[in-house]
Design an enzyme around this catalytic site. Structure first.
Site, short mmCIF file in Angstrom:
data_model
loop_
_atom_site.label_atom_id
_atom_site.label_comp_id
_atom_site.label_asym_id
_atom_site.label_seq_id
_atom_site.Cartn_x
_atom_site.Cartn_y
_atom_site.Cartn_z
N GLY A 67 44.09 88.33 29.91
CA GLY A 67 45.48 88.44 29.46
C GLY A 67 45.94 89.88 29.39
O GLY A 67 47.06 90.21 29.81
N GLU A 273 47.95 82.72 32.48
CA GLU A 273 49.20 82.87 31.74
C GLU A 273 50.24 81.90 32.28
O GLU A 273 50.50 81.89 33.50
CB GLU A 273 49.73 84.30 31.84
CG GLU A 273 48.73 85.36 31.39
CD GLU A 273 48.43 85.28 29.91
OE1 GLU A 273 49.38 85.03 29.12
OE2 GLU A 273 47.26 85.47 29.52
#
Length: 301
Positions: A67, A273
């Site tokens: 991330g 994501e």
């Protein structure tokens, strides 16, 4: 390279970078003339830091999980002046760091970074976002959506496969339309994956021979989710081979640009994501980003 910015997410993974920040800074100062360390507190901090310092540094080092790396690459990729990029793996799966050959021990990876071995790699772009590893819809995005944060920390990369085995039996098809020079498809599907790198969930996944310097994506469409196809995928990984196009339920091809639409709209998972929905225009940006690679670099790097 003389000037370095280190952007660390101290909460990534099990906070394994948090206690090493001073060691990391000291080692980098042995090699580089100017080193500045930044720590992030929340999502979006890394992007703001990159926008502030990118024109003043030769190298940005991202410390954290997938991330964190996704956020930093999305901040670097649209810039006209892009400093080189390096990764200190600090998360659960660390997929891109594995593709570029970084040791998963961050202090060993640090020693790789100070060797300053730089190569240019492809980046994927869709809509206004960028990705390093993969773009996916259908079953693969459901895995990401249902991933339990506590289990991810506890089980690591195995949590990805546990969730995959759970959702593979849901068998929710959608209407998929794919347009490219190499292949057009209009029909039902349960999953589509567009791969740039070789790793997903911490292991070589759908595309074990992916090359992030060849200007091409690897594309996989699975029409129907059955247990046999799930096992075929696992066997493909163990055999270090591509999916078999002789299977009527699987389509595999390579391309540099494609348009994807679906009905109903599908959530897009890129590098773990989920930020957008179909339709999507997906393009390779050849050798768009300079990265510091390790001595275990994958493919032709």
């Amino acid at each position: 390279m003389k000037t370095v910015a280190v952007i660390i997410n101290p909460n990534a993974g099990n906070q394994k970078l948090k206690n090493e920040i001073n060691t990391i800074e000291a080692r980098l100062k042995d090699v580089f003339e100017e080193v500045t360390v930044y720590t992030t507190e929340k999502e979006g901090d890394g992007k703001k830091i990159v926008e502030k310092i990118s024109s003043k540094v030769d190298l940005v080092i991202g410390g954290g999980g997938d991330g964190t790396i996704f956020e930093l690459v999305n901040a670097l990729s649209p810039l006209d002046h892009r400093p080189a990029f390096a990764v200190l793996p600090g998360g659960t799966c660390n997929d891109f760091s594995r593709t570029i050959g970084m040791n998963q021990n961050p202090l060993v990876a640090l020693e790789q970074i100070v060797q300053k071995q730089v190569k240019s790699v492809d980046i994927g772009k869709y809509n206004d976002c960028y990705f390093l590893n993969f773009w996916g819809i259908g079953l693969i995005s459901k895995v990401a959506e249902e991933m339990d944060g506590d289990n991810k920390k506890l089980l690591g990369k195995m949590s990805y496969y546990i969730n995959t085995s759970k959702v593979v039996f849901q068998n929710e098809t959608f209407q998929l339309k794919v347009t490219s020079e190499e292949m057009n498809y209009d029909g039902e599907a349960v999953m589509m994956v567009v791969g740039n790198g070789a790793f997903l969930g911490g292991m070589k996944s759908f595309f074990p021979h992916a090359d992030i310097q060849d200007g091409k994506f690897d594309v996989l469409i699975i029409k129907l989710a059955k247990l046999q196809h799930f096992w075929t995928w696992l066997e493909t990984q163990m055999q270090n081979d591509y999916p078999d196009n002789r299977n009527d339920e699987v389509i595999y091809f390579r391309t540099s640009k494609l348009h994807v639409d679906s009905s109903p709209k599908q959530n897009i998972d890129s590098d773990g994501e989920v930020l957008a929905q179909t339709p999507s225009e997906i393009t390779v940006l050849p050798k768009h980003l300079k990265v510091v690679i390790g001595d275990e670099a994958f493919g032709t790097l």
